[in-house]
Design a protein around this motif. Structure first.
Motif, PDB file in Angstrom:
ATOM      1  N   MET A  34       0.829  -1.521  -0.208  1.00  0.00           N
ATOM      2  CA  MET A  34       0.393  -0.261   0.204  1.00  0.00           C
ATOM      3  C   MET A  34       0.509   1.353   0.151  1.00  0.00           C
ATOM      4  SD  MET A  34      -3.255  -0.094   0.140  1.00  0.00           S
ATOM      5  CE  MET A  34      -5.004  -0.854   0.129  1.00  0.00           C
ATOM      6  N   ALA A  35       0.272   2.113  -0.752  1.00  0.00           N
ATOM      7  CA  ALA A  35       1.250   3.572  -0.674  1.00  0.00           C
ATOM      8  C   ALA A  35       1.451   3.936   0.765  1.00  0.00           C
ATOM      9  CB  ALA A  35       0.533   4.406  -1.358  1.00  0.00           C
ATOM     10  N   GLU A  36       2.361   4.834   1.038  1.00  0.00           N
ATOM     11  CA  GLU A  36       2.749   5.187   2.727  1.00  0.00           C
ATOM     12  C   GLU A  36       1.233   5.787   3.338  1.00  0.00           C
ATOM     13  OE1 GLU A  36       5.582   8.104   2.699  1.00  0.00           O
ATOM     14  OE2 GLU A  36       4.889   8.845   0.730  1.00  0.00           O
ATOM     15  N   LYS A  37       0.318   7.111   2.143  1.00  0.00           N
ATOM     16  CA  LYS A  37      -0.513   7.657   2.654  1.00  0.00           C
ATOM     17  C   LYS A  37      -1.852   7.057   2.842  1.00  0.00           C
ATOM     18  CE  LYS A  37       2.112  11.125   0.955  1.00  0.00           C
ATOM     19  NZ  LYS A  37       2.459  12.631   0.153  1.00  0.00           N
ATOM     20  N   HIS A  38      -1.831   5.625   3.069  1.00  0.00           N
ATOM     21  CA  HIS A  38      -2.630   4.903   2.605  1.00  0.00           C
ATOM     22  C   HIS A  38      -2.434   3.393   3.871  1.00  0.00           C
ATOM     23  CE1 HIS A  38      -5.500   4.696  -1.077  1.00  0.00           C
ATOM     24  NE2 HIS A  38      -6.269   3.717  -0.182  1.00  0.00           N
ATOM     25  N   GLN A  76      -9.099   1.772   2.559  1.00  0.00           N
ATOM     26  CA  GLN A  76      -9.651   2.805   2.088  1.00  0.00           C
ATOM     27  C   GLN A  76      -8.988   4.528   2.608  1.00  0.00           C
ATOM     28  OE1 GLN A  76     -13.392  -0.135   1.639  1.00  0.00           O
ATOM     29  NE2 GLN A  76     -13.933   1.850   1.248  1.00  0.00           N
ATOM     30  N   VAL A 123      -7.280   7.674   3.479  1.00  0.00           N
ATOM     31  CA  VAL A 123      -5.710   8.196   3.274  1.00  0.00           C
ATOM     32  C   VAL A 123      -5.411   8.906   4.533  1.00  0.00           C
ATOM     33  CG1 VAL A 123      -4.959   9.797   2.691  1.00  0.00           C
ATOM     34  CG2 VAL A 123      -5.263   8.178   0.515  1.00  0.00           C
ATOM     35  N   LEU A 170      -3.777  12.579   5.923  1.00  0.00           N
ATOM     36  CA  LEU A 170      -3.279  13.180   5.201  1.00  0.00           C
ATOM     37  C   LEU A 170      -1.549  14.412   6.055  1.00  0.00           C
ATOM     38  CD1 LEU A 170      -6.202  15.213   3.273  1.00  0.00           C
ATOM     39  CD2 LEU A 170      -4.300  14.463   1.722  1.00  0.00           C
ATOM     40  N   SER A 181     -12.390  15.006  -0.876  1.00  0.00           N
ATOM     41  CA  SER A 181     -11.759  14.030  -0.874  1.00  0.00           C
ATOM     42  C   SER A 181     -10.420  14.136  -2.191  1.00  0.00           C
ATOM     43  CB  SER A 181     -11.867  13.194  -1.838  1.00  0.00           C
ATOM     44  OG  SER A 181     -13.288  12.493  -0.028  1.00  0.00           O
ATOM     45  N   MET A 184      -6.024  15.294  -1.778  1.00  0.00           N
ATOM     46  CA  MET A 184      -5.178  15.077  -2.346  1.00  0.00           C
ATOM     47  C   MET A 184      -4.206  16.193  -3.458  1.00  0.00           C
ATOM     48  SD  MET A 184      -6.068  11.183  -2.473  1.00  0.00           S
ATOM     49  CE  MET A 184      -7.604  10.630  -3.015  1.00  0.00           C
ATOM     50  N   LEU A 185      -4.951  16.022  -3.420  1.00  0.00           N
ATOM     51  CA  LEU A 185      -4.559  17.194  -4.906  1.00  0.00           C
ATOM     52  C   LEU A 185      -3.288  18.517  -4.604  1.00  0.00           C
ATOM     53  CD1 LEU A 185      -6.937  18.179  -7.516  1.00  0.00           C
ATOM     54  CD2 LEU A 185      -5.075  16.238  -7.204  1.00  0.00           C
ATOM     55  N   GLY A 234      -2.568  18.272  -0.914  1.00  0.00           N
ATOM     56  CA  GLY A 234      -1.702  17.328   0.084  1.00  0.00           C
ATOM     57  C   GLY A 234      -1.050  16.606  -0.529  1.00  0.00           C
ATOM     58  N   GLY A 235      -1.074  16.363  -1.802  1.00  0.00           N
ATOM     59  CA  GLY A 235       0.493  16.368  -2.566  1.00  0.00           C
ATOM     60  C   GLY A 235       1.278  17.499  -3.390  1.00  0.00           C
ATOM     61  N   GLY A 236       0.677  18.464  -3.615  1.00  0.00           N
ATOM     62  CA  GLY A 236       1.740  19.220  -3.678  1.00  0.00           C
ATOM     63  C   GLY A 236       1.517  20.183  -4.882  1.00  0.00           C
ATOM     64  N   THR A 266     -12.154   6.715   0.775  1.00  0.00           N
ATOM     65  CA  THR A 266     -13.208   6.724  -0.103  1.00  0.00           C
ATOM     66  C   THR A 266     -14.444   5.416  -0.473  1.00  0.00           C
ATOM     67  OG1 THR A 266     -11.476   8.297  -1.050  1.00  0.00           O
ATOM     68  CG2 THR A 266     -13.087   7.115  -2.650  1.00  0.00           C
TER      69      THR A 266
END
Lengths: 339, 339
Positions: B1-5, B9, B11, B13, B120, B124-125, B127-129, B189
């Motif tokens: 899993m991605a680190e922020k997950h 379901q 995430v 931030l 949501s 993420m847009l 939070g992801g920079g 989500t």
């Protein structure tokens, strides 16, 4: 500006996601065009065993999703998100076609720009570290679209030379944090453009300004030149809109003629197949990208591609109320390797 | 899993975006409910000077976007993305209402889950920079929704006790990389859930299983307990769906009765205003969140809120074709300060 943003509308992905697999299923007419060998499956007929065109389109979505998992050798529990949408009212092709996937779902409405829209958002979810695997998917169906947007098929209406043929097909892409490419590197997100076109039978003209705007912005934001790409390809302008897009770009000092094409022109043999100005619909750019372009990149025939899916954001009701047709175009750049 | 997950379901931030401002405009009926003092503007009538309900809804979107920029003291050229959608076929309220903004635009279709869906993806847009400022917006309109989904208003049809009243209103939120909160921290989500409900006059029942599924998943993924939140609030289940959601949660061992409410129950005086089971529509959770809940958080009356917007993903055509009603629910947690 956020650190990953360059220029006005473009993001550069420092951790570019890989397109790990694609899948595409098309209808019988699309299966007779020049790209027929590149699709995973060609339907025997437009209903595909269902009792309505809408259900046939849902089945297209369901089976394309399954085919993608199979092509990628991955199970649904490894997918973090699906990003999908379609042209039908309330996006029922995607909503019903994906209801049994058991995967977190974000529904999109970008009309025929949906493939690039989903790849844009999906790339940022993967690139931002929020997901390992994202499925981007869209569909359209000639019969369900004619019924909803134009006339009952049973009327047998004549079509104007500028009209386009909605592609029956669904295309899907798996974006992954791990992988060896092809990579998505740039995302140039479109703004809504409305130059006042009102002719529902000339969608290419309605969408061409949006496509040209996004292409101009992409090169202004990145400082790249068209020659950087082997292929610059719009979604579904058809031959009328393609020429308009080229003209608008030339008026703005950008000549992309040498490497430019349009999925709506590529998918059919326009004269022989009586496809008028060419293909359209979300499934047009989705199947041409997932079927043909991706395979050309994997074969090494294309190293860098700028893919711009184009959407017309009207509805039958907005046209009846004398509104013009707003357009939008989203671009993503796809690179065989990171240079 | 991605680190922020975390979990299946959800995430978390690491760089949670701030909700820097909100805006809300509602119709006359909503302006007579208990929350009337929390909205920025109350329409004098449902048409608001336009010649169709669809155009009135577009105007709602346009003016809510303007009001948001004004409330935030920010100009449109500082907005990196708009994420928006609505219930109308091809999302014309958002597409036409936002066509003059000159801001990169991602269209969404999440039915009445759109407010939480946009928050949501927007989080993420940011939070992801990938963005500094993102606008999340949605709308609905009683008259355009009745016309499209049910019966012509002129028929004066009777309504069943379980039916809900589509909110006329638009709500918007500005998410920002800079700011002092309130912050969005968790995103859970939803998946599409379909338990086979087919009654278009009981949407609460169709959406309750999705809401319960997302709430259960949120607590399983995060390891939190309901008491962590001052308020757990669903989007538009109404009083029938609210009770069903509580019942499903109790069957699964989770009791949230002490801090649970539903925007569809909150927005009207149900008996006095003849609103049957309560409010619904994208605008319901959007205006209750952007109007009431955000202000309660800013006043310090609420410290942590779990906001779950709920959507029903059918169309009139899918119901005519005897399909059931799939539901979806997306959750975001909002925190006055980062603890």
């Amino acid at each position: 500006m956020a650190e990953k943003h360059i220029g006005k509308q473009t993001v550069v992905l420092n951790n570019p996601p890989s397109i790990k697999a694609t899948a595409s299923i098309v209808g019988p007419k699309e299966g007779k065009g020049d790209l027929k060998r590149d699709f995973d499956y060609i339907l025997p007929d437009e209903l595909w065993g269902e009792d309505s065109w809408e259900k046939a389109e849902s089945k297209l979505v369901r089976e394309t999703f399954s085919k993608l998992l199979q092509n990628a050798g991955i199970s649904n529990d490894k997918i973090d998100y699906i990003l999908a949408g379609d042209l039908l009212n309330q996006c029922i092709a995607a909503n019903y076609g994906l209801r049994d996937t058991n995967v977190p779902f974000f529904g999109l409405y970008g009309a025929c720009s949906t493939m690039a829209e989903s790849m844009s958002l999906g790339s940022m979810l993967v690139g931002g570290g929020f997901a390992d695997n994202v499925v981007c998917l869209t569909s359209s169906h000639f019969c369900s679209a004619e019924k909803q947007f134009r006339f009952p098929l049973e009327l047998g209406n004549q079509r104007t030379p500028t009209s386009q043929w909605t592609v029956t097909g669904s295309g899907a892409v798996l974006l992954s944090a791990e992988g060896t490419g092809p990579y998505i590197k740039h995302i140039t997100t479109g703004k809504i453009n409305d130059l006042g076109v009102t002719d529902i039978n000339n969608m290419g003209a309605a969408m061409a300004p949006a496509a040209a705007d996004t292409i101009l912005t992409h090169f202004a934001d990145t400082g790249l030149v068209p020659e950087y790409y082997d292929l610059i390809v719009t979604g579904d302008l058809g031959k009328v809109g393609k020429q308009l897009c080229l003209d608008i770009l030339k008026m703005n000092g950008l000549n992309i003629e040498a490497m430019y094409n349009d999925c709506g022109v590529m998918i059919y043999k326009l004269e022989e197949q009586d496809a008028h100005a060419g293909g359209s619909g979300c499934g047009c750019s989705a199947t041409v990208f997932a079927g043909h372009i991706y395979k050309e990149i994997m074969k090494g025939n294309l190293k860098r591609v700028l893919f711009i899916a184009t959407g017309a954001l009207m509805s039958p009701i907005s046209l009846q109320q004398k509104e013009s047709i707003p357009g939008i175009a989203h671009a993503v750049s796809i690179h065989r390797s990171i240079d």
